[in-house]
Design a protein around this motif. Structure first.
Motif, PDB file in Angstrom:
ATOM      1  N   VAL A 253     -17.044  48.956  61.969  1.00  0.00           N
ATOM      2  CA  VAL A 253     -15.732  48.929  61.306  1.00  0.00           C
ATOM      3  C   VAL A 253     -15.420  50.286  60.685  1.00  0.00           C
ATOM      4  O   VAL A 253     -14.363  50.893  60.941  1.00  0.00           O
ATOM      5  CB  VAL A 253     -15.700  47.836  60.207  1.00  0.00           C
ATOM      6  N   ASP A 254     -16.340  50.779  59.852  1.00  0.00           N
ATOM      7  CA  ASP A 254     -16.082  52.009  59.115  1.00  0.00           C
ATOM      8  C   ASP A 254     -15.973  53.221  60.043  1.00  0.00           C
ATOM      9  O   ASP A 254     -15.164  54.127  59.813  1.00  0.00           O
ATOM     10  CB  ASP A 254     -17.164  52.234  58.061  1.00  0.00           C
ATOM     11  N   ASP A 255     -16.785  53.245  61.116  1.00  0.00           N
ATOM     12  CA  ASP A 255     -16.699  54.363  62.055  1.00  0.00           C
ATOM     13  C   ASP A 255     -15.313  54.434  62.687  1.00  0.00           C
ATOM     14  O   ASP A 255     -14.751  55.516  62.872  1.00  0.00           O
ATOM     15  CB  ASP A 255     -17.760  54.235  63.153  1.00  0.00           C
ATOM     16  N   GLN A 256     -14.763  53.277  63.020  1.00  0.00           N
ATOM     17  CA  GLN A 256     -13.437  53.254  63.629  1.00  0.00           C
ATOM     18  C   GLN A 256     -12.368  53.708  62.623  1.00  0.00           C
ATOM     19  O   GLN A 256     -11.494  54.512  62.945  1.00  0.00           O
ATOM     20  CB  GLN A 256     -13.117  51.841  64.120  1.00  0.00           C
ATOM     21  N   LEU A 257     -12.440  53.189  61.395  1.00  0.00           N
ATOM     22  CA  LEU A 257     -11.420  53.537  60.398  1.00  0.00           C
ATOM     23  C   LEU A 257     -11.516  55.009  59.986  1.00  0.00           C
ATOM     24  O   LEU A 257     -10.512  55.633  59.643  1.00  0.00           O
ATOM     25  CB  LEU A 257     -11.538  52.616  59.179  1.00  0.00           C
ATOM     26  N   ARG A 258     -12.718  55.574  60.034  1.00  0.00           N
ATOM     27  CA  ARG A 258     -12.887  56.994  59.671  1.00  0.00           C
ATOM     28  C   ARG A 258     -12.195  57.938  60.652  1.00  0.00           C
ATOM     29  O   ARG A 258     -12.000  59.116  60.339  1.00  0.00           O
ATOM     30  CB  ARG A 258     -14.374  57.353  59.630  1.00  0.00           C
ATOM     31  N   THR A 259     -11.849  57.451  61.829  1.00  0.00           N
ATOM     32  CA  THR A 259     -11.172  58.332  62.791  1.00  0.00           C
ATOM     33  C   THR A 259      -9.772  58.700  62.308  1.00  0.00           C
ATOM     34  O   THR A 259      -9.169  59.630  62.834  1.00  0.00           O
ATOM     35  CB  THR A 259     -11.083  57.682  64.189  1.00  0.00           C
ATOM     36  N   ASP A 260      -9.237  57.959  61.321  1.00  0.00           N
ATOM     37  CA  ASP A 260      -7.949  58.304  60.728  1.00  0.00           C
ATOM     38  C   ASP A 260      -8.222  59.186  59.515  1.00  0.00           C
ATOM     39  O   ASP A 260      -8.891  58.755  58.563  1.00  0.00           O
ATOM     40  CB  ASP A 260      -7.187  57.044  60.307  1.00  0.00           C
TER      41      ASP A 260
ATOM     42  N   THR B  69       2.961  49.736  61.099  1.00  0.00           N
ATOM     43  CA  THR B  69       2.309  48.981  62.172  1.00  0.00           C
ATOM     44  C   THR B  69       2.003  49.901  63.356  1.00  0.00           C
ATOM     45  O   THR B  69       0.923  49.817  63.961  1.00  0.00           O
ATOM     46  CB  THR B  69       3.197  47.804  62.630  1.00  0.00           C
ATOM     47  N   ALA B  70       2.930  50.787  63.684  1.00  0.00           N
ATOM     48  CA  ALA B  70       2.700  51.721  64.786  1.00  0.00           C
ATOM     49  C   ALA B  70       1.524  52.653  64.466  1.00  0.00           C
ATOM     50  O   ALA B  70       0.656  52.887  65.314  1.00  0.00           O
ATOM     51  CB  ALA B  70       3.969  52.534  65.049  1.00  0.00           C
ATOM     52  N   ARG B  71       1.479  53.156  63.230  1.00  0.00           N
ATOM     53  CA  ARG B  71       0.372  54.044  62.836  1.00  0.00           C
ATOM     54  C   ARG B  71      -0.969  53.291  62.847  1.00  0.00           C
ATOM     55  O   ARG B  71      -2.013  53.834  63.199  1.00  0.00           O
ATOM     56  CB  ARG B  71       0.655  54.594  61.438  1.00  0.00           C
ATOM     57  N   ALA B  72      -0.906  52.010  62.455  1.00  0.00           N
ATOM     58  CA  ALA B  72      -2.143  51.211  62.336  1.00  0.00           C
ATOM     59  C   ALA B  72      -2.725  50.803  63.681  1.00  0.00           C
ATOM     60  O   ALA B  72      -3.821  50.243  63.727  1.00  0.00           O
ATOM     61  CB  ALA B  72      -1.866  49.965  61.494  1.00  0.00           C
ATOM     62  N   ALA B  73      -2.024  51.077  64.770  1.00  0.00           N
ATOM     63  CA  ALA B  73      -2.572  50.729  66.090  1.00  0.00           C
ATOM     64  C   ALA B  73      -3.929  51.389  66.306  1.00  0.00           C
ATOM     65  O   ALA B  73      -4.814  50.826  66.970  1.00  0.00           O
ATOM     66  CB  ALA B  73      -1.589  51.145  67.189  1.00  0.00           C
ATOM     67  N   ALA B  74      -4.120  52.573  65.723  1.00  0.00           N
ATOM     68  CA  ALA B  74      -5.393  53.286  65.876  1.00  0.00           C
ATOM     69  C   ALA B  74      -6.530  52.617  65.107  1.00  0.00           C
ATOM     70  O   ALA B  74      -7.703  52.946  65.327  1.00  0.00           O
ATOM     71  CB  ALA B  74      -5.230  54.734  65.402  1.00  0.00           C
TER      72      ALA B  74
END
Length: 497
Positions: free
Chosen positions: A295-302, A467-472
């Motif tokens: 989870v955190d690895d994915q969210l850190r990409t932002d 919502t568009a930004r949160a797609a990542a």
């Protein structure tokens, strides 16, 4: 990490050699020379790669003739994160098996709940987990039996019954086969002292540790539960969140306290047959089977979320022990403050909840069942007429079974059913999807707290743009919600003192 990891031999060998606890529950190592199976982080010297085979479940190991390691106790690992992040047939079946449905209703009952034939379910579980529903339920019975053997002084005959075994002989045979010890030997090896601070003498009380994958940040998890606690049903007392549980065979009280490497759990049960269900629901409430690293690895990409994750990694999504209860509370919380929602719920509990005895604290009631709430006179509800209509429609649909919210719910279907109800907009449906149904990708772009956090962080603050930004952030947007909420000073974000 992904499903079918047990088929990637090279990756599994690397995980075993590094004793990486993050992989516990994702796969199990079976050793051909000793006929023992272990978790990846087992402290013993790893066997030679040619002597290792890998299985996707403890049940598959047991079915292949391997017994559980006495050092690493692989049956006590956190469950695979897959069962809580997916909504397909196998994941829904696993959630129901953890909730004790096979023991109570058999495989035909499991099939009826899922809307598939028993043959389809058995075929898919065998293909993915290497074991069918009966073997998976048997592995769970064995773990329940071991817990009761080691943490209580109950006679073995009572433990066999409580763990769901049909006979003492089957209980004895299963324990010997899975643990290579008799029930009496298991008890003799167990630590003899209760955990520090554990009250003694309450009938039906069991103390145990709930494992999780590190890291786990308890602040928003326990903060949310404590700040929204309904008096009589929930309380924060002496560093623990406590609440009443409505269970298949009776009721119970759970006391949950965060510790550095586990959650201390004390259960007081009216009927010990409810132990596996109570454990399963407490784990689900605290989102303990999550994979925080993924989870955190994915969210850190932002780059906007990365500092929030780095500051307090391992946030979980606070969930629920009762999906119908949460849906009712979501309606009570529409367009009112947390304090007002608690007041509304407390009135309903006092008037319509079943009373319980709590010698260890201040809990007084079970949350009212949908059937009890469906009989409430709408005119007695202190809320606007439109919300009254929303409330009465919801509880009637829950009571007559035309709307079912449970661990096995098909997420898109449940969302569609909820959206069709009067007064159910996207916020209410998404908060139920996130916290009751367990959808890890549920998102709340219209939530005022989320929009405020987005503005402060320089993210788009209109629902469509956010919502568009949160797609990542997909498939973990429900976790992104926790990090965004945590930028506020609301009590839900802080561990109570």
């Amino acid at each position: 990490m992904q499903m079918g990891m047990h088929t990637d031999t090279e990756r599994c060998v690397r995980a075993v050699r590094s004793k990486d606890a993050r992989f516990d529950g994702w796969f199990f190592t079976a050793v051909l020379t000793t006929r023992i199976y272990c978790r990846p982080s087992c402290p013993v010297v790893p066997p030679k790669p040619e002597n290792m085979v890998f299985h996707p479940s403890a049940a598959a190991c047991q079915q292949a003739g391997f017994r559980a390691c006495k050092r690493c106790r692989p049956d006590t690992t956190p469950g695979s994160p897959e069962w809580n992040q997916r909504a397909d047939l196998v994941a829904r079946a696993m959630r129901l098996i953890a909730d004790g449905v096979v023991d109570r209703e058999g495989v035909p009952g499991l099939a009826v709940r899922l809307g598939y034939s028993t043959r389809q379910i058995e075929r898919q579980l065998l293909a993915e987990l290497g074991a069918g529903p009966l073997a998976l339920a048997r592995a769970q019975r064995a773990q329940t039996a071991r817990l009761l053997i080691e943490t209580t002084t109950l006679p073995m005959a009572e433990i066999a019954f409580a763990a769901g075994f049909a006979s003492i002989r089957t209980f004895n045979d299963t324990v010997r086969e899975v643990y290579a010890l008799t029930p009496s030997d298991l008890r003799a090896r167990a630590p003899r002292t209760n955990p520090p601070g554990t009250p003694a003498g309450t009938p039906g009380a069991i103390s145990l540790r709930l494992p999780f994958r590190a890291p786990l940040n308890p602040d928003n998890l326990f903060g949310h539960l404590a700040a929204t606690a309904v008096p009589g049903v929930e309380e924060w007392r002496d560093g623990a969140y406590r609440r009443t549980l409505r269970l298949p065979y009776g009721h119970g009280i759970a006391t949950l306290s965060p510790r550095p490497d586990h959650i201390a759990c004390r259960l007081v049960l009216g009927d010990l047959r409810d132990l596996p269900v109570a454990i399963s629901r407490c784990r689900r409430l605290l989102d303990l089977d999550a994979d925080p690293v993924a989870v955190d690895d994915q969210l850190r990409t932002d780059p906007v979320l990365a500092p929030l994750v780095d500051k307090a990694p391992g946030r979980r999504v606070p969930r629920t022990v009762d999906e119908a209860e949460f849906a009712v509370r979501a309606v009570l919380g529409q367009q009112v403050s947390t304090a007002a929602a608690r007041t509304h719920a407390a009135r309903l509990v006092g008037a319509h909840g079943e009373t319980v005895d709590d010698p260890e604290g201040g809990l007084t009631h079970l949350f009212p069942s949908p059937q009890a709430l469906a009989a409430v006179d709408p005119e007695s509800l202190a809320m606007p007429r439109t919300r009254r209509a929303t409330f009465t429609t919801l509880v009637r649909r829950l009571a007559d079974g035309s709307l079912h919210l449970g661990v096995e719910s098909d997420w898109p279907e449940a969302r569609a059913q909820l959206l069709a109800l009067p007064g159910f907009g996207p916020w209410t449906v998404d908060v139920i999807a996130m916290r009751a149904l367990g959808d890890p990708d549920a998102f709340l772009p219209t939530d005022l707290g989320i929009r405020r956090a987005a503005r402060e962080l320089g993210l788009p603050s209109t629902p469509a743009a956010l919502t568009a930004r949160a797609a990542a952030w997909r498939p973990w947007r429900a976790y992104a919600v926790q990090y965004l909420w945590a930028t506020d000073s609301h009590p839900i974000n802080f561990l109570p003192v």
